[in-house]
Design an enzyme around this catalytic site. Structure first.
Site, PDB file in Angstrom:
ATOM      1  N   GLY A  11      -0.363   9.048   0.690  1.00 25.52           N
ATOM      2  CA  GLY A  11       0.475   8.795  -0.477  1.00 25.52           C
ATOM      3  C   GLY A  11       1.621   7.835  -0.246  1.00 25.52           C
ATOM      4  O   GLY A  11       2.323   7.467  -1.194  1.00 25.52           O
ATOM      5  N   GLY A  59       1.690   4.598   0.507  1.00 28.63           N
ATOM      6  CA  GLY A  59       1.506   3.321  -0.173  1.00 28.63           C
ATOM      7  C   GLY A  59       1.727   3.431  -1.673  1.00 28.63           C
ATOM      8  O   GLY A  59       2.372   2.580  -2.286  1.00 28.63           O
ATOM      9  N   ASP A  60       1.209   4.498  -2.259  1.00 31.62           N
ATOM     10  CA  ASP A  60       1.416   4.724  -3.691  1.00 31.62           C
ATOM     11  C   ASP A  60       2.888   4.982  -3.988  1.00 31.62           C
ATOM     12  O   ASP A  60       3.422   4.507  -4.998  1.00 31.62           O
ATOM     13  CB  ASP A  60       0.577   5.905  -4.177  1.00 31.62           C
ATOM     14  CG  ASP A  60      -0.918   5.602  -4.165  1.00 31.62           C
ATOM     15  OD1 ASP A  60      -1.286   4.409  -4.186  1.00 31.62           O
ATOM     16  OD2 ASP A  60      -1.701   6.556  -4.134  1.00 31.62           O
TER      17      ASP A  60
END
Length: 133
Positions: free
Chosen positions: A71, A73-74
Site C-alpha cells: 500500500g 505506492g498507493d
C-alpha cells in the site's frame, strides 16, 4: 502521471526500453515530449522525484521503521494527488506523498496506518522512526 521506477519503461515508446536500462531522466523526457506535464517517480526508500518542463525536483524519504510495504505506492499517490487538489506547490506535494508512504510502511496493512489531515505533520515532529499518535 505517477509511476515507480520499474513502471516507467513500460510507458516508453521504445520496445527495447526495459532491456536497454534507460535512465529515469531519459524516460521522463520522452513522456514530457509526448505531452505529459508531470512525471512523478516513486523511488521507495530513496524518496520521490518529479520531472516537468521546468526541470527535476527531488525529495528524500522520511526514515521510518518499515513493517509492511503493501500500500505504500498507493498511499504516496493519494498524498501527492491530495496536495495537488489542495493547490500545494510541487515540493509540498512530493513531501505529502512521502509522508503518506512513510505512514503506510510503518504499520501493518495497506491503509490502516494512514493519517487523517490533522495527523499529517506527526512524522515531521516526531523522532526518527516513530509514528506514535
Amino acid at each position: 502521471m505517477v509511476a515507480s521506477e520499474d513502471e516507467l519503461s513500460l510507458l516508453s515508446s521504445r520496445s527495447d526500453a526495459s532491456e536497454q536500462n534507460l535512465e529515469i531522466p531519459a524516460l521522463a523526457a520522452e513522456l514530457l515530449d509526448r505531452g505529459v506535464e508531470e512525471v512523478v517517480v516513486k523511488l521507495g526508500a530513496a524518496g520521490a522525484e518529479v520531472y516537468t518542463a521546468a526541470g527535476r525536483f527531488h525529495v528524500t524519504a522520511l526514515p521510518v521503521h518499515s513493517v509492511d510495504t503493501v500500500g505504500a505506492g498507493d498511499a504516496f499517490t493519494a498524498g501527492y494527488l491530495s496536495g495537488l487538489l489542495d493547490g500545494e506547490a510541487l515540493e509540498a506535494r512530493l513531501h505529502r506523498g512521502n509522508l503518506m508512504g512513510a505512514f503506510a510502511v510503518s504499520t501493518k496493512g495497506d491503509w490502516e496506518g494512514l493519517p487523517n489531515r490533522e495527523e499529517l505533520g506527526l512524522l515531521d515532529s516526531q523522532e526518527v522512526g516513530s509514528t506514535q499518535r
